[in-house]
Design an enzyme around this catalytic site. Structure first.
Site, PDB file in Angstrom:
ATOM      1  N   SER A  59       7.228  27.397   9.372  1.00  0.00           N
ATOM      2  CA  SER A  59       6.275  27.239   8.266  1.00  0.00           C
ATOM      3  C   SER A  59       5.374  26.049   8.523  1.00  0.00           C
ATOM      4  O   SER A  59       4.143  26.129   8.416  1.00  0.00           O
ATOM      5  CB  SER A  59       7.013  27.023   6.941  1.00  0.00           C
ATOM      6  OG  SER A  59       7.410  28.215   6.363  1.00  0.00           O
TER       7      SER A  59
ATOM      8  N   HIS B 153       7.261  25.122  -1.866  1.00  0.00           N
ATOM      9  CA  HIS B 153       6.875  25.486  -0.502  1.00  0.00           C
ATOM     10  C   HIS B 153       5.365  25.537  -0.346  1.00  0.00           C
ATOM     11  O   HIS B 153       4.810  25.010   0.632  1.00  0.00           O
ATOM     12  CB  HIS B 153       7.497  26.832  -0.143  1.00  0.00           C
ATOM     13  CG  HIS B 153       7.406  27.198   1.304  1.00  0.00           C
ATOM     14  ND1 HIS B 153       6.405  27.980   1.809  1.00  0.00           N
ATOM     15  CD2 HIS B 153       8.208  26.897   2.353  1.00  0.00           C
ATOM     16  CE1 HIS B 153       6.587  28.143   3.121  1.00  0.00           C
ATOM     17  NE2 HIS B 153       7.676  27.506   3.472  1.00  0.00           N
TER      18      HIS B 153
ATOM     19  N   ASP C  40      -3.320  34.312  -8.739  1.00  0.00           N
ATOM     20  CA  ASP C  40      -1.886  34.535  -8.827  1.00  0.00           C
ATOM     21  C   ASP C  40      -1.646  36.028  -8.726  1.00  0.00           C
ATOM     22  O   ASP C  40      -2.062  36.796  -9.587  1.00  0.00           O
ATOM     23  CB  ASP C  40      -1.338  33.986 -10.145  1.00  0.00           C
ATOM     24  CG  ASP C  40       0.181  33.944 -10.191  1.00  0.00           C
ATOM     25  OD1 ASP C  40       0.795  34.951  -9.781  1.00  0.00           O
ATOM     26  OD2 ASP C  40       0.752  32.937 -10.631  1.00  0.00           O
TER      27      ASP C  40
ATOM     28  N   ASP D 144       1.176  31.695  -0.648  1.00  0.00           N
ATOM     29  CA  ASP D 144       2.517  31.118  -0.713  1.00  0.00           C
ATOM     30  C   ASP D 144       2.999  31.151  -2.159  1.00  0.00           C
ATOM     31  O   ASP D 144       2.667  32.072  -2.897  1.00  0.00           O
ATOM     32  CB  ASP D 144       2.482  29.689  -0.157  1.00  0.00           C
ATOM     33  CG  ASP D 144       3.761  29.303   0.563  1.00  0.00           C
ATOM     34  OD1 ASP D 144       4.808  29.194  -0.114  1.00  0.00           O
ATOM     35  OD2 ASP D 144       3.738  29.104   1.785  1.00  0.00           O
TER      36      ASP D 144
ATOM     37  N   ASP E 220      -2.176  13.529  -4.519  1.00  0.00           N
ATOM     38  CA  ASP E 220      -2.722  13.636  -3.165  1.00  0.00           C
ATOM     39  C   ASP E 220      -3.489  14.932  -2.931  1.00  0.00           C
ATOM     40  O   ASP E 220      -4.202  15.061  -1.932  1.00  0.00           O
ATOM     41  CB  ASP E 220      -1.591  13.551  -2.137  1.00  0.00           C
ATOM     42  CG  ASP E 220      -0.866  12.225  -2.180  1.00  0.00           C
ATOM     43  OD1 ASP E 220      -0.013  12.053  -3.072  1.00  0.00           O
ATOM     44  OD2 ASP E 220      -1.149  11.359  -1.334  1.00  0.00           O
TER      45      ASP E 220
END
Length: 432
Positions: A258, A99, A80, A61, A70
């Protein structure tokens, strides 16, 4: 989740919420807005059996912000693929507020700061920053995930146009999916968010060997924009499903495939944690065979075989010969490709006569002329159809499915789970 991103002249950017409704420092405790927990009986029937420990889920993503409280204990160093460098633990999403972080939060958020939990809060996340869907980038991302310990791969992204490829999948990408299968890794992808408009087949969801997930609305019906395609195999909640963004803020709600894909990837992690002996194929088969039928009776093009039921998949036995369409398609595609390969050596066999070099040279010249003319026409056609910029034609853009939306609910309000219509075998809530 509805989060459509298109680049250049084809851009359709559907807006992000103006502001989140829950600060990251909210008191711990399961958020009452996560209605899918109740419908799936997560706390009562799933978490007593497993919380996903020992399973790594790769999230291909925009990257995942590992500094979000969290998620900081859940996110491993990844990769990457954008050329910026780094290990995937930064979320460089400039359009949607994070996202990749959002998808990771639906899978494995610990809930320690915000009270927003993933459904597999003891699973680990392998972040792979690759926000642009393309055969080479997405293929390399899948291979990286497989080679670095992921047992489940989630891709909540898509690109239209897969119908121009054999098996609705670019060959390079199909090879990567086959590689994942050979290494016993589940690949999950969103089905697409344009079912009520163009409804084009999107890859990688359309690829054989990928578990494509449609979205369920809160009224127990298929979400209005979920893709209508034959490759959709199962469904999962996709409306009024929020996430944690890359700044650690919690959104009440959102919509799209998604979220449905991320929740299904989390479900696959729960199954693999509970029974490590299950193969990837068996995990997908269980999720398919134990799904609850929603929408039109029987298999349909919006939710496939139905909405996944995690507790049933964890506890019910599934016959070995139960349908497994995801891998049936992959096996068929593999056999077809192997058959093609088997015929090629015979086609190029030549005798040892003195005319062989002349025939070869003539054939090469003709082939080059044909290919060159075809390439010229193809490029001319593409250039006339594609938007141009200062550097020439712009590439076809990806879609990022799912968006957080501004919620009408204030922090602390009681969001009720959907009211499922009474009667009939096709409308029980998922997981019950």
């Amino acid at each position: 989740m509805r989060w459509l991103l298109r680049v250049g002249a084809t851009v359709t950017a559907i807006g992000l919420a103006a502001a989140p409704v829950v600060p990251a420092h909210a008191a711990p405790g399961l958020s009452d807005r996560q209605w899918w927990f109740g419908s799936w009986n997560i706390q009562e029937k799933v978490w007593p059996l497993t919380k996903g420990k020992g399973v790594t889920v790769a999230v291909i993503d925009t990257g995942v912000n590992a500094r979000v409280p969290d998620l900081e204990a859940a996110v491993l160093p990844g990769a990457d693929m954008t050329g910026r460098g780094g290990d995937g633990r930064e979320d460089n999403d400039r359009y949607k507020g994070g996202h990749g972080t959002g998808m990771a939060s639906l899978i494995a958020s610990r809930g320690t700061s915000s009270g927003f939990y993933g459904i597999a809060p003891e699973a680990m996340i392998l972040p792979i920053a690759a926000p642009v869907v393309s055969p080479p980038v997405t293929s390399n991302s899948i291979r990286y995930a497989v080679d670095h310990g992921a047992k489940v791969v989630n891709i909540s992204l898509g690109l239209p146009g897969s119908d121009v490829f054999p098996n609705q999948c670019p060959p390079q990408l199909l090879d990567a999916v086959k590689y994942a299968d050979s290494k016993d890794v589940v690949v999950v992808a969103s089905a697409g968010d344009e079912g009520d408009t163009v409804n084009s087949p999107d890859y990688p969801g359309s690829c054989p060997g990928v578990l494509a997930v449609g979205a369920l609305a809160r009224d127990s019906k298929p979400w209005v924009s979920t893709q209508r395609q034959s490759y959709v195999t199962v469904g999962a909640p996709g409306q009024d499903v929020g996430w944690i963004n890359k700044t650690g803020q919690v959104f009440d709600t959102g919509e799209g495939t998604s979220q449905a894909a991320a929740l299904t990837a989390g479900a696959a992690a729960l199954l693999r944690s509970h029974d490590p002996e299950l193969s990837a194929r068996q995990v997908v088969q269980r999720l398919t065979a134990t799904a609850r039928d929603f929408g039109p009776p029987g298999r349909d093009v919006m939710l496939g075989y139905g909405v996944i039921s995690i507790s049933r998949a964890l506890t019910q036995n599934v016959p070995e010969d139960a349908p497994n369409p995801v891998y049936e398609r992959l096996d068929k595609a593999t056999a077809s490709k192997a058959g093609d390969g088997a015929t090629k050596p015979a086609a190029v066999e030549q005798d040892d006569s003195g005319g062989f070099p002349v025939l070869v040279v003539a054939g090469v010249v003709v082939a080059l002329l044909v290919l060159g003319g075809g390439a010229f026409l193809l490029l001319r056609r593409r250039n006339s159809a594609m938007p141009t910029g200062p550097m020439g034609p712009m590439p076809s853009p990806p879609q990022q499915f799912g968006r957080p939306q501004q919620s009408p609910y204030q922090h602390g309000s009681q969001m009720q789970p959907p009211q499922y219509p009474p009667g009939g075998p096709h409308n029980p809530p998922p997981g019950r």
